[in-house]
Enzyme design. Structure first.
Site, PDB file in Angstrom:
ATOM      1  N   ASP A 196       0.867  -1.169   0.000  1.00  0.00           N
ATOM      2  CA  ASP A 196       0.000   0.000   0.000  1.00  0.00           C
ATOM      3  C   ASP A 196       0.908   1.223   0.000  1.00  0.00           C
ATOM      4  O   ASP A 196       2.107   1.134   0.284  1.00  0.00           O
ATOM      5  CB  ASP A 196      -0.906  -0.010   1.227  1.00  0.00           C
ATOM      6  CG  ASP A 196      -2.181   0.811   1.016  1.00  0.00           C
ATOM      7  OD1 ASP A 196      -2.184   1.682   0.120  1.00  0.00           O
ATOM      8  OD2 ASP A 196      -3.160   0.590   1.742  1.00  0.00           O
ATOM      9  N   TRP A 197       0.339   2.379  -0.314  1.00  0.00           N
ATOM     10  CA  TRP A 197       1.151   3.585  -0.479  1.00  0.00           C
ATOM     11  C   TRP A 197       1.763   3.998   0.868  1.00  0.00           C
ATOM     12  O   TRP A 197       1.046   4.225   1.822  1.00  0.00           O
ATOM     13  CB  TRP A 197       0.290   4.690  -1.074  1.00  0.00           C
ATOM     14  CG  TRP A 197       0.302   4.728  -2.580  1.00  0.00           C
ATOM     15  CD1 TRP A 197       0.466   5.845  -3.355  1.00  0.00           C
ATOM     16  CD2 TRP A 197       0.178   3.638  -3.516  1.00  0.00           C
ATOM     17  NE1 TRP A 197       0.442   5.513  -4.700  1.00  0.00           N
ATOM     18  CE2 TRP A 197       0.278   4.165  -4.830  1.00  0.00           C
ATOM     19  CE3 TRP A 197       0.012   2.268  -3.383  1.00  0.00           C
ATOM     20  CZ2 TRP A 197       0.206   3.370  -5.981  1.00  0.00           C
ATOM     21  CZ3 TRP A 197      -0.068   1.470  -4.527  1.00  0.00           C
ATOM     22  CH2 TRP A 197       0.031   2.023  -5.799  1.00  0.00           C
TER      23      TRP A 197
END
Length: 844
Positions: free
Chosen positions: A226-227
């Site tokens: 995920d970012w």
């Protein structure tokens, strides 16, 4: 023609530094390219209900489909596949190779900020619809990214919280939708979550990523973080996370070189990760989607029809005790009331939000239907439900057209320019924008505008009602708001901090402007600088942002009284209430299940004023309905995407017979939810949330404790009636396959569709099991008076549970109950099926 790409030959000719370069992204939406080796940059885009593209600010508009809880309510596998296909068309138009969707995290609590992003609280429904969505998307060459792996069920401390869960619950409830989707659809990518599971971040958890996902399930796709969801170098690479997103890298790059020097990592580890990225490149090349191509929108009659169908199928009829619906006949005046009527709340907040190609609000949809009936429409808001004041979108224009003009200077135009309406030189660059919320982290000409700059946002605002107006503004930086040349809000001198724009903004400050006239435009101007903000620093590069809203000032009691008067004068009142993207969003959880402000008071007052009142609730997850006993006609609309208003009107006026069923249990109160004692900030120890309900998530928990919900899982009414009969169950084969068949009849006068649900119970199991579990479903379309014989094929997954002692799935010999119902609490048919011999298995 698709270009051939040899993964192994390319890997062999890459240097070690080039391989390391591949292991982290290029900016927010791309992988790194190695042009000299023929490796292009692959493009990604959010998100679950639409394809935003590569820009937050002034991006190419996109189709917004209903939120996943709405799509889940359709129980329609074919619709989920068609939505996936349509999203693939938009990806191709935006030169996007990878869509960061679908989300299949189990909704453990109604309070989860991102609950609306997943299909269901039930793993079978969640995984089955996700598989159809993935198959539709990937059938057109676009990679799906199933996410967020795993137990990412709350936003509180989302980067660090540990989801402490038993292996049995993890396997049966939280991993299961991923497992089903991988088995039935083979997604080409997967995204790990932010959180820890049992103390260890998933992005560095070899047991989850390597042992279960890759070895046990045989997952072959590329795994990304995920970012900003990578917290280690060696551990994340060893665990199996191929790609750190976004770029530029924080945990890889030079750190990988250092780990290699110390032999904490070996070149073979880098090869394993780089190979998966090159395999994704191979798929992207095979798709024929251009690299670094243009971004364009899609808007066709066929797409609009699908959006409208999806919106109506995402609507659930909860009560129709007086047969008020569908509306029709001699209606002369319809009152539309409520804060969710005139605004188009197409999706929840966070990464799911996007700039829609167009929207149809509930009011607009109802107005179109009313015109066909020749009925007059009246409107009042009745109560406000905003967390921030409503945006000015749709009510603003500038000299060049609808929207506003945003201008940029690289230095203060003249001294005092930010704090007064004095003139200055021509801007360095300018651009129009559609709305009054601008997140300037992209979409600005970097060749002309510095990161630190001075900004003017200007427009003319035309109120649709006369009165005093409250304006509210927050920004990243410092500046002021002017209305008709007067300073209204001062955020230039020591502005208080706030929560907007990922916590980078000032507080939202309000002021009242008196005496605005309906139809008479007023000048609105924001002058600001982000220079102090840029110097202070941010977790990512951005020129900041501004959010401006306004609403007519109406006292709470006065607004309710106006609504009562309108309802009394109408043949029918339609009250549209609920939540919006400011209450349900990535980044935070809901504090409770209440509807905001005066909403409940409004609903009760209108119900008393007019016996012919329809209540429509719009939310992505359950809300409390303290007025439910007073209401005889209730619809749940969810976030319906572009065609929300049209789809809702089609159901209200009978163009579509509702067929939705709740994919989430609606409890009477949040305390009834199985997760209530340990959710959000209520951990038993700092940084930990104990999943103490075990496998009893959602309806499983209500059934186990015999708690009556407000509306049960799988519940939804129709304008017709259905009857079930003639249940038959085939013998269970030694490996667990069997068929459940029965007849469904439409016993009413209207064509309709029924979702028949098959539940299995194992009361003689050696371990505690749920009272019943959804193991199959079928959506049957029936003309009035028609009946059909349907069959649901089941396999070993319908029988088994996970045995932690043996680390295997087990189906125990004995007699299983086969239950066919219209909901989890409305069982129409009961039968039995016998398994002659116990067996066990691992893997898919």
């Amino acid at each position: 023609m698709a270009e051939e790409f040899d993964v192994e030959a390319t890997l062999a000719k890459l240097t070690l530094p080039q391989k390391i370069k591949l292991l982290a992204g290029l900016g927010w939406w791309h992988t790194q390219s190695i042009p000299e080796a023929g490796v292009p940059s692959v493009r990604m885009s959010d998100g679950p209900n639409g394809v935003r593209g590569t820009r937050f600010f002034n991006g190419v508009p996109s189709s917004c489909f209903p939120s996943s809880t709405g799509l889940g309510a359709s129980f329609d596998i074919d619709l989920a596949r068609q939505v996936g296909e349509a999203l693939a068309d938009e990806c191709r138009a935006k030169s996007t190779h990878v869509l960061l969707a679908p989300t299949v995290n189990t909704q453990r609590s109604p309070l989860g900020g991102r609950s609306f992003e997943s299909f269901s609280e039930d793993p079978h429904l969640n995984g089955t619809l996700a598989a159809a969505y993935i198959n539709g998307l990937q059938s057109k060459g676009v990679a799906a990214t199933i996410k967020h792996f795993v137990a990412n069920d709350q936003e509180f401390q989302r980067f660090s919280i540990s989801s402490d869960v038993s292996e049995r619950a993890l396997r049966e409830i939280y991993l299961k939708p991923f497992q089903i989707a991988i088995k039935k659809a083979d997604p080409w990518a997967l995204m790990t979550c932010y959180n820890r599971v049992n103390g260890l971040h998933v992005s560095e958890n070899p047991w989850l990523i390597d042992d279960i996902l890759r070895k046990e399930w045989g997952f072959k796709g590329m795994i990304m973080s995920d970012w900003i969801g990578v917290y280690s170098t060696t551990e994340s690479i060893k665990a199996g996370v191929d790609l750190e997103m976004p770029g530029p890298t924080v945990m890889r790059g030079k750190a990988v070189e250092r780990a290699l020097a110390g032999e904490k990592l070996l070149p073979s580890d880098i090869d394993e990760r780089a190979r998966k990225i090159l395999e994704l490149v191979q798929r992207a090349k095979a798709s024929g989607i251009p690299f670094d191509g243009p971004e364009e929108g899609v808007d066709t009659p066929e797409l609009r029809a699908l959006l409208r169908r999806a919106a109506s199928d995402a609507t659930v009829l909860l009560k129709n005790d007086s047969a008020l619906l569908p509306l029709g006949g001699p209606l002369t005046k319809i009152a539309v009331i409520g804060p969710n009527a005139k605004q188009s709340f197409t999706s929840g907040g966070g990464s799911a939000r996007l700039l829609e190609t167009y929207t149809v609000s509930p009011f607009e949809g109802i107005a179109a239907a009313a015109r066909e009936l020749g009925a007059e429409l009246t409107y009042t808001v009745g109560a406000t439900s905003h967390k921030y004041l409503p945006l000015l979108n749709g009510y603003i224009h500038y000299a060049g057209g609808k929207g506003a003009l945003v201008e940029f200077w690289n230095a203060e135009p003249v001294e005092g320019w930010t704090t007064s309406l004095i003139g200055g030189p021509e801007p360095a660059w300018s651009t129009p924008t559609r709305g009054s919320e601008c997140f300037l982290m992209d979409g600005v000409d970097d060749s002309k505008v510095n990161t630190a700059c001075w900004i003017r946002w200007s427009t003319k605002f035309t109120p649709d009602e006369s009165g005093d107006y409250e304006f509210g503004i927050n920004m990243t930086g410092v500046g002021n708001l002017f209305v008709n040349g007067e300073l209204v809000v001062d955020l230039f001198h020591d502005p208080p901090p706030g929560e907007g724009f990922f916590g980078l903004a000032t507080a939202d400050v309000h002021a009242v402007v008196k005496g605005l006239k309906a139809g008479e435009p007023v000048d609105v101007e924001v002058r600001m600088t982000n220079a102090t903000f840029v110097v202070r620093g941010a977790p990512f590069e951005t020129r900041g942002g501004v959010r401006l809203g306004a609403v007519r000032v109406v006292g709470g009691e006065e607004a309710v009284e106006s609504a009562v008067k309108l309802a009394q004068e109408a043949d029918v009142a339609i009250v549209i209430v609920g939540l919006n993207h400011e209450w349900e969003s990535e980044g935070f959880d809901r504090p409770d299940m209440s509807l905001p402000g005066y909403t409940n008071k409004l609903v009760s007052a209108v119900l008393k004023a007019n016996p012919k009142t329809v209540i429509v609730n719009q939310s992505g997850s359950p809300v409390e309905m303290p007025w439910i006993d007073e209401a005889h006609t209730v619809l749940q609309a969810f976030y319906g995407g572009n065609e929300l208003g049209s789809g809702l009107a089609d159901v209200l006026f009978g163009k579509v017979n509702p067929s939705g069923k709740l994919a989430l249990t609606f409890p009477k109160r949040v305390e009834d939810n199985p997760s209530y004692p340990s959710y959000g900030s209520k951990g038993e120890a700092p940084g930990k949330i104990l999943y103490n309900e075990g496998i009893y998530v959602g309806y499983r928990g209500y059934d186990k404790k015999s708690i009556a919900p407000l509306f049960p899982f799988g519940f939804g009414l129709s304008y017709t009636t259905f009857a079930y009969s003639s249940l038959e169950t085939s013998p269970i084969s030694p490996d667990g396959n069997f068929t459940v068949s029965f007849t469904v009849a439409n016993t009413g006068n209207v064509d309709g569709r029924e979702v028949a649900q098959v539940y299995i119970a194992n009361p003689g199991a050696s371990l505690p099991r749920a009272v019943r579990e959804l193991r199959g479903f079928v959506k049957v379309a029936l003309r009035a008076g028609e009946s059909k014989r349907v069959a649901v094929e089941l396999d070993r997954e319908a029988l088994g549970y996970f045995d932690e002692r043996k680390k295997t799935w087990v189906a125990e010999k004995g007699t299983f109950e086969v239950l066919v119902g219209a909901s989890s609490r409305d069982i129409k048919l009961a039968g039995e099926a016998k398994l002659e011999k116990t067996f066990a298995w691992t893997g898919l």
